[in-house]
Scaffold this active site. Structure first.
Site, mmCIF file in Angstrom:
data_model
loop_
_atom_site.group_PDB
_atom_site.id
_atom_site.type_symbol
_atom_site.label_atom_id
_atom_site.label_comp_id
_atom_site.label_asym_id
_atom_site.label_seq_id
_atom_site.Cartn_x
_atom_site.Cartn_y
_atom_site.Cartn_z
ATOM 1 N N ALA A 155 0.840 -1.127 -0.133
ATOM 2 C CA ALA A 155 -0.019 0.060 0.002
ATOM 3 C C ALA A 155 0.761 1.386 -0.131
ATOM 4 C CB ALA A 155 -0.918 -0.043 1.223
ATOM 5 N N HIS B 13 -47.194 17.025 7.889
ATOM 6 C CA HIS B 13 -46.892 17.957 6.891
ATOM 7 C C HIS B 13 -46.017 19.230 7.648
ATOM 8 C CE1 HIS B 13 -50.687 17.041 4.732
ATOM 9 N NE2 HIS B 13 -51.226 17.259 5.994
ATOM 10 N N GLU C 185 7.326 -7.006 -17.096
ATOM 11 C CA GLU C 185 6.508 -5.870 -16.872
ATOM 12 C C GLU C 185 6.288 -5.378 -18.139
ATOM 13 O OE1 GLU C 185 5.046 -5.176 -14.367
ATOM 14 O OE2 GLU C 185 6.021 -6.361 -12.965
ATOM 15 N N ASN D 251 -36.577 23.176 20.864
ATOM 16 C CA ASN D 251 -35.781 22.504 21.780
ATOM 17 C C ASN D 251 -34.493 22.872 22.059
ATOM 18 O OD1 ASN D 251 -34.826 21.888 19.044
ATOM 19 N ND2 ASN D 251 -34.001 19.791 19.755
ATOM 20 N N TYR D 252 -34.045 23.938 21.737
ATOM 21 C CA TYR D 252 -32.553 24.597 21.974
ATOM 22 C C TYR D 252 -32.714 26.000 22.369
ATOM 23 C CZ TYR D 252 -27.798 25.781 20.786
ATOM 24 O OH TYR D 252 -26.406 26.080 20.870
ATOM 25 N N GLY E 14 10.087 -0.012 -5.193
ATOM 26 C CA GLY E 14 9.595 -1.036 -6.067
ATOM 27 C C GLY E 14 9.096 -2.096 -5.129
ATOM 28 N N ARG F 163 -33.814 11.833 11.040
ATOM 29 C CA ARG F 163 -32.211 11.685 11.725
ATOM 30 C C ARG F 163 -31.942 10.857 12.848
ATOM 31 N NH1 ARG F 163 -31.511 18.031 12.960
ATOM 32 N NH2 ARG F 163 -29.561 17.471 13.606
#
Length: 461
Positions: free
Chosen positions: A9, A366, A157, A389-390, A78, A336
């Protein structure tokens, strides 16, 4: 058997034209490296060694929970040099399987067969087993060179190949398996006398021939298993391959997809009987759809469970929700994290919920926001209802008991409780607890101004 897996990797991935290391680019919602590590884990190895180089710290910090041993390749000299970096950590008598992090769709069964090939001919002294493939377009890949007896004696290769070699369609996948002791003898002998000036892992084939180590090959049944990713076009092609296979597996188990080419799975999807999924739907994380569920077009579901008989209408977004049987959601709904619906609930168009728990039969049809709220059974939430709520610092909860009817355009300023079977008049702002079985409203008297005239637009000078 001691099995050690090495995953390469360390490459820069120049052709991705990205600041993100290639192995962190996503396929089906997961980094390429994660795909390969998860496949490797299914082989139950004694250790997984990931060779990292370019962008190494970014890779490690992005994937901190991978169960791997990180090995640093300070200079990218390599593939052979990369494997050499891991060898001090591997016992001589272990079998070593070498994989590439940019070949993400390799299958467990194929790797198991390759490991068996490495032991089959001579259990006491491992052969070198190579995974190969026949490709119509082998451009860019190392070609398998065989002698007149069909034995492999070299890999060339692409950049070192002449026109005759380039016409060969059998390629080396980059995946091999052999005894660690073999690699410890061969790798220090590699040369960088090639067009790239690198130490190729493929050179171990000629060293194996010199040492009279048997070389065997396994041909991959599916070409996608050996396809690597070097640019964004190849990433997109393998993405569609992965998605097509996932779609086919779902349809084989009884789900109906309106169009398998317009379906995206970025995690795990479990479907009951007679599930229908319309076009352009995205499923992320773990999603469970019960019997008879219908998902409309353009929906996104992330870590969601739907009970039997649920329907999600077009353009709805659900995340972190648990929905019981026979619920109807959308269109254009957003549920959510923390939303829970009991059976026979309805969430209509342009309704947003967050940490909202609905008991049976409750409806919000709605244009509402319902956050940090507990709703009892058979509650009717009118259009335009908002739970406030806040307070600017903290979140507060609203409790709405069984049988409540909330008129349109109501604001519920939390913390507040609405008693069972209460009715709230339209346009009310509720700041104090509402008693059960009563009508509560905040009234602003209607007034008519007789003789009032609308303003007249002035003429411009």
């Amino acid at each position: 058997m001691n099995l050690q897996i090495i995953i390469l990797a360390a490459g820069q991935g120049k052709r991705m034209y990205s600041d993100t290391p290639k192995v962190l680019h996503h396929l089906a919602g997961k980094p390429l490296l994660t795909h390969v590590v998860e496949t490797a884990q299914q082989l139950n190895p004694d250790a997984i060694h990931v060779i990292y180089g370019h962008g190494g710290e970014q890779i490690k910090s992005s994937l901190p929970n991978l169960p791997v041993h990180w090995v640093h390749q300070a200079e990218q000299l390599g593939t052979g040099h990369a494997v050499l970096q891991a060898m001090p950590h591997i016992p001589d008598d272990a079998y070593v399987l070498v994989l590439s992090a940019d070949v993400p769709l390799i299958q467990v069964g194929t790797l198991q067969s390759l490991i068996e090939c490495s032991q089959r001919q001579n259990p006491d002294h491992s052969v070198l087993a190579l995974l190969v493939a026949e490709l119509e377009n082998p451009s860019g890949l190392g070609r398998i060179i065989r002698n007149n007896q069909g034995e492999i004696y070299s890999i060339v290769e692409e950049k070192d190949a002449n026109e005759q070699v380039k016409n060969i369609k059998e390629i080396y996948s980059g995946v091999c398996c052999t005894l660690a002791n073999n690699l410890k003898k061969w790798l220090p002998q590699l040369s960088n006398s090639n067009a790239q000036g690198e130490y190729y892992l493929t050179e171990i084939i000629s060293l194996a021939v010199q040492n009279k180590t048997p070389i065997t090959s396994l041909t991959a049944k599916n070409s996608f298993e050996v396809q690597g990713i070097n640019n964004r076009q190849q990433l997109q092609q393998l993405e569609r391959t992965w998605q097509q296979r996932a779609a086919n597996q779902l349809m084989e188990k009884g789900a109906t997809l309106a169009d398998a080419n317009r379906f995206d799975l970025r995690g795990e999807l479990y479907c009951g009987k007679d599930v229908y999924i319309d076009i352009n739907c995205i499923f992320t994380g773990k999603v469970v759809l019960g019997n008879g569920c219908k998902i409309g077009p353009n929906c996104s579901l992330t870590n969601v469970t739907l009970g039997d008989g649920c329907e999600v209408y077009a353009n709805s977004v659900l995340e972190g929700c648990h929905i019981a049987n026979d619920c109807h959601i959308g269109p254009f709904a957003r549920l959510r994290s923390g939303t829970q619906l009991a059976s026979h609930c309805k969430i209509g168009n342009f309704v947003e919920t967050k940490k909202a728990i609905f008991d049976e039969g409750t409806k919000a049809s709605h244009l509402s926001y319902l956050g940090d709220v507990l709703l009892g059974k058979n509650v009717n939430v009118g259009a335009g209802t908002i739970t406030c709520n806040y307070d600017g610092v903290n979140k507060h909860q609203t409790i709405i008991e069984d049988g409540v009817f909330i008129g349109s355009d109501t604001q519920l300023v939390a913390p507040v409780t609405v008693g069972a079977n209460a009715t709230i008049g339209a346009g009310s702002t509720i700041r104090r607890n509402v008693p059960p079985d009563e009508l509560t409203l905040t009234e602003s008297r209607q007034k008519t101004i007789y003789g009032w005239k609308r303003p007249v637009k002035r003429e411009r000078d």
